[in-house]
Write a protein that holds these residues in place. Structure first.
Motif, PDB file in Angstrom:
ATOM      1  N   VAL A  98      38.004 -61.649  -5.153  1.00 40.21           N
ATOM      2  CA  VAL A  98      39.491 -61.998  -5.648  1.00 40.21           C
ATOM      3  C   VAL A  98      39.401 -61.722  -7.343  1.00 40.21           C
ATOM      4  O   VAL A  98      40.505 -61.159  -7.727  1.00 40.21           O
ATOM      5  CB  VAL A  98      39.658 -63.316  -5.531  1.00 40.21           C
ATOM      6  CG1 VAL A  98      41.009 -63.850  -6.027  1.00 40.21           C
ATOM      7  CG2 VAL A  98      39.590 -63.618  -3.925  1.00 40.21           C
ATOM      8  N   LEU A  99      38.366 -62.224  -7.929  1.00 36.94           N
ATOM      9  CA  LEU A  99      38.177 -62.092  -9.341  1.00 36.94           C
ATOM     10  C   LEU A  99      38.080 -60.585  -9.932  1.00 36.94           C
ATOM     11  O   LEU A  99      39.057 -60.339 -10.868  1.00 36.94           O
ATOM     12  CB  LEU A  99      37.150 -62.893 -10.123  1.00 36.94           C
ATOM     13  CG  LEU A  99      37.099 -63.279 -11.462  1.00 36.94           C
ATOM     14  CD1 LEU A  99      38.458 -64.011 -11.983  1.00 36.94           C
ATOM     15  CD2 LEU A  99      36.064 -64.062 -11.950  1.00 36.94           C
ATOM     16  N   ASP A 158      45.499 -72.990  -6.021  1.00 37.61           N
ATOM     17  CA  ASP A 158      44.352 -72.697  -4.851  1.00 37.61           C
ATOM     18  C   ASP A 158      44.158 -71.551  -4.467  1.00 37.61           C
ATOM     19  O   ASP A 158      45.308 -70.962  -4.182  1.00 37.61           O
ATOM     20  CB  ASP A 158      44.408 -73.967  -4.167  1.00 37.61           C
ATOM     21  CG  ASP A 158      45.748 -73.923  -3.307  1.00 37.61           C
ATOM     22  OD1 ASP A 158      46.875 -74.137  -3.867  1.00 37.61           O
ATOM     23  OD2 ASP A 158      45.904 -73.471  -1.872  1.00 37.61           O
ATOM     24  N   ILE A 159      43.110 -71.003  -4.207  1.00 37.47           N
ATOM     25  CA  ILE A 159      42.758 -69.399  -3.802  1.00 37.47           C
ATOM     26  C   ILE A 159      42.715 -69.890  -2.169  1.00 37.47           C
ATOM     27  O   ILE A 159      42.948 -68.769  -1.613  1.00 37.47           O
ATOM     28  CB  ILE A 159      41.708 -68.951  -4.484  1.00 37.47           C
ATOM     29  CG1 ILE A 159      41.615 -69.147  -6.000  1.00 37.47           C
ATOM     30  CG2 ILE A 159      41.181 -67.589  -3.831  1.00 37.47           C
ATOM     31  CD1 ILE A 159      40.306 -68.573  -6.634  1.00 37.47           C
ATOM     32  N   LEU A 160      41.974 -70.642  -1.625  1.00 33.52           N
ATOM     33  CA  LEU A 160      41.786 -70.686  -0.157  1.00 33.52           C
ATOM     34  C   LEU A 160      41.409 -72.368   0.097  1.00 33.52           C
ATOM     35  O   LEU A 160      40.789 -73.069  -0.381  1.00 33.52           O
ATOM     36  CB  LEU A 160      40.162 -70.056   0.003  1.00 33.52           C
ATOM     37  CG  LEU A 160      40.045 -69.935   1.404  1.00 33.52           C
ATOM     38  CD1 LEU A 160      40.611 -69.173   2.021  1.00 33.52           C
ATOM     39  CD2 LEU A 160      38.342 -69.319   1.506  1.00 33.52           C
ATOM     40  N   GLU A 176      45.947 -57.298   0.580  1.00 31.38           N
ATOM     41  CA  GLU A 176      44.662 -57.441  -0.189  1.00 31.38           C
ATOM     42  C   GLU A 176      43.947 -58.659   0.176  1.00 31.38           C
ATOM     43  O   GLU A 176      42.611 -58.780   0.474  1.00 31.38           O
ATOM     44  CB  GLU A 176      44.840 -57.641  -1.827  1.00 31.38           C
ATOM     45  CG  GLU A 176      45.233 -55.921  -2.029  1.00 31.38           C
ATOM     46  CD  GLU A 176      45.800 -55.857  -3.421  1.00 31.38           C
ATOM     47  OE1 GLU A 176      45.403 -54.941  -4.249  1.00 31.38           O
ATOM     48  OE2 GLU A 176      46.435 -56.699  -3.941  1.00 31.38           O
ATOM     49  N   SER A 177      44.789 -60.020   0.407  1.00 31.79           N
ATOM     50  CA  SER A 177      43.891 -61.212   0.798  1.00 31.79           C
ATOM     51  C   SER A 177      43.487 -61.111   1.999  1.00 31.79           C
ATOM     52  O   SER A 177      42.432 -61.811   2.340  1.00 31.79           O
ATOM     53  CB  SER A 177      45.112 -62.213   0.602  1.00 31.79           C
ATOM     54  OG  SER A 177      45.918 -62.367  -0.854  1.00 31.79           O
ATOM     55  N   PRO A 216      47.198 -68.232   5.087  1.00 33.20           N
ATOM     56  CA  PRO A 216      48.599 -68.765   5.289  1.00 33.20           C
ATOM     57  C   PRO A 216      49.380 -68.015   4.426  1.00 33.20           C
ATOM     58  O   PRO A 216      48.800 -67.130   3.455  1.00 33.20           O
ATOM     59  CB  PRO A 216      48.462 -70.262   4.756  1.00 33.20           C
ATOM     60  CG  PRO A 216      47.491 -69.980   3.821  1.00 33.20           C
ATOM     61  CD  PRO A 216      46.355 -69.151   4.206  1.00 33.20           C
ATOM     62  N   ILE A 217      50.849 -67.820   4.731  1.00 28.82           N
ATOM     63  CA  ILE A 217      51.621 -67.430   3.675  1.00 28.82           C
ATOM     64  C   ILE A 217      51.897 -68.016   2.276  1.00 28.82           C
ATOM     65  O   ILE A 217      51.819 -69.315   2.798  1.00 28.82           O
ATOM     66  CB  ILE A 217      52.911 -66.907   4.170  1.00 28.82           C
ATOM     67  CG1 ILE A 217      53.044 -66.208   5.519  1.00 28.82           C
ATOM     68  CG2 ILE A 217      53.783 -66.504   3.274  1.00 28.82           C
ATOM     69  CD1 ILE A 217      54.185 -65.565   6.285  1.00 28.82           C
TER      70      ILE A 217
END
Length: 837
Positions: A60-61, A112-114, A240-241, A257-258
């Motif tokens: 992600v980074l 939050d990322i995940l 991408e996510s 999630p969206i």
């Protein structure tokens, strides 16, 4: 209203640019290097053996680093030393896992990322723990994350919580019997169990706890870095996510999630439901049946409802016109499937289209295929009332007499009775109608250039609801779309029973039975009649001569009538032969128009190929201009250098002009047959597509060992070759084939030349390979293929060139075989004439 429109436009522009960096942030990136703390949190963050950053958080980074060109340095630290590393300014950023954001003197959290699911783990032999209640007065190991232990103690006061530093300590204490269970995330404990070959623990997925969250923790004094990272996270797309999530985690451990905004989440929390209007009778797309929404669109709505998290309340209407009226009167919040046209924009907004439907013309079976619908004049065409394409067809085809019909079935009935020449609808609607009722009496006789692009319609006074549905529509994958289409089209067709054919067979058998019975009764009557005649002959022997004469006269009269009928039949046959010839000539003209139309349909692909051919000379021409500018700026520009660059520029533009001439010949319609070389046609086609194929790493092996001169249309053969090669290219790209290769071979077969085109794209399903030459049959998405390419190719080879086009599967791919007849005598003389020229 103007003010509202201006405000929404300004807001959309502001939102679209929210991920762009300002000048201060760009300057900070240019002058600074960030130190990234890498902890051992597989699969979220870890260092590889060659000390490279890896893991979900680092991927992600890396997306953000790559986008903004940030300079970085990796620092190896342990999870327990993060706070001291920030205090000593050894690192600027690190991924951390906490159940909630805890205030710190050293840094702040990003979004939050995940979200990471936490479940219970016990020993394999443990059989007494099957629910939360079984943990009463038992010792449970919990990793010391911010907020984790406090939350568990508050929610489950009867559990004895044993605090641990990390996953390893929790697992060790469970194996040694110091605790009865441990709480952890499966994705974090996975590496430890595999590395230490631990098989004595089992997961209890039904016993779950509050999830933890993955954040990036940033030094407090790095204000610009905080802003840059937050913008970078916002710029990451859903695709991408999802790609990163599928790479690192099992799909059944967590769901991506969206990412709704705070405003959108507050809106959804306030709404108990969303009122939905649909078309009550438009299968297979949708209908209302027993107060339930069914069909293709209904399945989409179920997916949308699950992603939004609140119910979609079905508002029943009598027809489509009433559904539009309900949305305009705000009795509904959304319309399930609607096209964006100007007449609806004053009360409705539209999402991005998620269903594309080609429009076709349905007529009786005796109508020939219509290549250009604009050539139809004064024909009555039925279109459903208040449908979007009613307005579009009226505008684009003024020569047609448009007749409004209330329902598709009503329009098809009128076509069947001859009251209408044709009915306009979508290919799926007519497929469903043929399956249910009209198979055998109607056919698809034409295809419109326009397609129906259908979206979710949202009331235009609710922009937040529109933004929510935009995100939901954008999150639907191609796999989900294809699965829904297959459910209502492919599978349903396979299971359907043709009752019309069944009753036809029963009727035929019943007719045969009646015919046999009638013959038997008639035979009995004749036998009885012959017996009576015999008795009469014996009784009336004296009057036999008169009766013979009478019968003779009747026979002569019958012969004269028969001759008259024979002459009439011969005249009818002569006329019929002329009509058949005229029909054949008309069909040949239509086929030629269809071939030209198919060539034009390839224009998009050919333009892409021209772009590949021009890329190198354009780049070189750009370099020439830059060099002249540089010399001029340095004061070193002289006449000799300008002349040299002029010659080079002319050479480049000549090359580009030749490329255009080569492509122009592909589109030039042939008026008469000419002698041409099959080898030259193959080489020219390969030249046209070579750069496009090379850009996709597709290798073409040219094994042309035999050439022949034939009389025909070279552009038509090139079109056939281009169709087959382009289909192979699409298959390579869709299936992501490694080392894609196409082999082209020519062989002599007595009085024919044989062209073999083979690829390694995996082949064609045996259940459909016999259908690929049928018109409008395609294995691509409904919105990517027309189904005409291979149909036209077979028509060109077998009708125009009197040859044969066939296909068969081979190991790892498919092989197309083209047989073209050649005249040996003319061939050799033509080759000789060509060499002399």
């Amino acid at each position: 209203m103007k003010f509202l429109f201006f405000f929404l436009s300004f807001f959309s522009i502001l939102y679209a640019n929210s991920t762009d960096l300002n000048e201060k942030e760009k300057k900070w990136i240019k002058n600074n290097e960030i130190k990234i703390g890498i902890t051992d949190l597989y699969p979220l963050s870890y260092l590889t053996r060659d000390y490279q950053r890896n893991g979900f958080a680092n991927d992600v980074l890396n997306l953000i680093i790559k986008k903004y060109q940030i300079k970085t340095k990796s620092v190896d630290i342990t999870q327990g030393d993060i706070e001291s590393a920030f205090e000593n300014q050894e690192i600027d950023i690190a991924p951390v896992i906490n159940q909630k954001k805890v205030k710190s003197d050293y840094g702040i959290y990003t979004s939050d990322i995940l979200q990471i699911k936490n479940i219970l783990f016990v020993k394999k032999e443990q059989t007494n723990i099957n629910s939360i209640d079984d943990l009463k007065n038992r010792k449970v190991a919990v990793i010391n994350e911010a907020g984790a232990i406090a939350n568990i103690k508050k929610q489950y006061p009867d559990i004895k919580v044993i605090e641990t530093k990390n996953v390893q300590q929790s697992a060790q204490e469970l194996l040694e019997g110091k605790v009865d269970a441990l709480i952890a995330s499966p994705i974090l404990i996975q590496k430890y169990l595999e590395k230490n070959l631990i098989i004595d623990l089992k997961a209890m997925p039904l016993i779950s706890f509050n999830p933890s969250n993955l954040y990036f923790f940033i030094r407090k004094d790095k204000k610009e870095l905080q802003s840059i990272l937050e913008k970078g996270l916002n710029s990451i797309s859903i695709k991408e996510s999802k790609k990163l999530f599928d790479k690192w985690f099992l799909k059944d451990l967590a769901n991506l999630p969206i990412m709704f905004t705070k405003e959108q989440l507050n809106y959804l929390h306030r709404r108990p439901n969303i009122n939905l209007c649909v078309d009550p009778d438009w299968m297979p797309y949708e209908k209302i049946e027993n107060h339930k929404h069914v069909g293709i669109v209904a399945d989409y709505m179920k997916v949308f409802e699950k992603k939004i998290g609140i119910p979609l309340n079905l508002i029943e209407t009598k027809n489509w016109t009433e559904s539009l009226k309900y949305l305009e009167e705000r009795k509904c919040d959304v319309l399930s499937l609607v096209q964006n046209i100007k007449s609806r924009q004053h009360y409705m907004s539209f999402t991005k289209p998620y269903v594309t439907a080609p429009l076709v013309l349905v007529t009786k079976r005796n109508v020939s295929f219509i290549t250009d619908l604009k050539m139809l004049k004064n024909k009555k065409i039925g279109i459903q009332k208040n449908f979007a394409y009613n307005e579009i067809i009226r505008r684009d085809y003024p020569n047609l007499q448009i007749v409004d019909v209330d329902h598709l079935r009503m329009g098809l009935k009128k076509v069947e009775r001859g009251e209408l020449f044709g009915q306009v609808t979508t290919h799926l609607n007519v497929a469903y109608a043929f399956q249910e009722e009209f198979y055998g009496s109607l056919q698809i006789s034409g295809k419109f250039d326009e397609k129906w692009h259908l979206s979710v319609g949202v009331r235009n006074d609710d922009p937040v609801l529109l933004s929510i549905f935009e995100k939901v529509v954008d999150s639907i994958s191609d796999e989900t779309k294809q699965r829904i289409i297959n459910k209502w089209v492919s599978i349903k067709y396979e299971k359907s029973i043709d009752y019309k054919l069944f009753w036809s067979i029963i009727s035929f058998l019943f007719f045969i039975l009646l015919l046999i019975l009638y013959t038997y009764i008639l035979q009995r009557k004749y036998i009885k009649k012959l017996t009576n005649v015999k008795e009469e002959i014996e009784m009336l022997n004296s009057t036999l001569e008169k009766k013979v004469q009478s019968r003779t006269q009747e026979l002569e009269l019958s012969n004269r009538k028969l001759k008259i009928k024979t002459h009439e039949l011969e005249h009818l046959n002569n006329t019929l032969d002329t009509r058949i010839k005229e029909e054949i000539n008309n069909r040949k003209k239509q086929e030629q128009l269809l071939i030209q139309q198919s060539k034009l349909a390839e224009m998009g692909e050919m333009i892409s190929m021209i772009a590949h051919q021009w890329r190198q000379p354009l780049s070189a021409l750009s370099t020439v201009i830059q060099n002249i500018h540089l010399r001029h700026s340095l004061g070193k520009l002289d006449k000799e250098y300008v002349e040299k660059q002029r010659v080079l520029s002319n050479a480049l533009t000549d090359k580009m002009s030749k490329t255009i001439d080569d492509f122009k010949n592909f589109f030039k319609p042939n008026k008469e047959k000419q002698f041409f070389s099959i080898g030259d046609a193959l080489q020219q086609t390969i030249f046209l597509i070579d750069d496009s194929f090379k850009s996709n790493n597709i290798k073409i092996e040219n094994r042309i060992s035999y050439d022949a001169i034939i009389c025909g249309f070279e552009s038509e053969l090139s079109q056939v070759l281009l169709n087959i090669l382009t289909n192979s290219k699409d298959a390579f790209l869709d299936l992501k084939i490694k080392n894609p290769c196409i082999t082209i071979t020519t062989k002599k077969a007595e009085t024919h030349i044989r062209i073999l085109i083979a690829d390694n794209a995996g082949g064609i399903n045996e259940s459909i390979i016999h259908k690929i030459f049928e018109p409008y049959f395609t294995t691509k998405d409904s919105y990517n293929g027309t189904g005409l390419g291979l149909y036209m190719s077979k028509m060109i080879i077998e009708q125009n060139m009197k040859g044969e086009l066939s296909v068969q599967n081979i190991p790892n791919g498919v092989k197309f075989s083209i047989f073209i007849p050649i005249n040996i005598k003319n061939n050799f003389s033509s080759i000789k004439n060509k060499e002399e020229k």
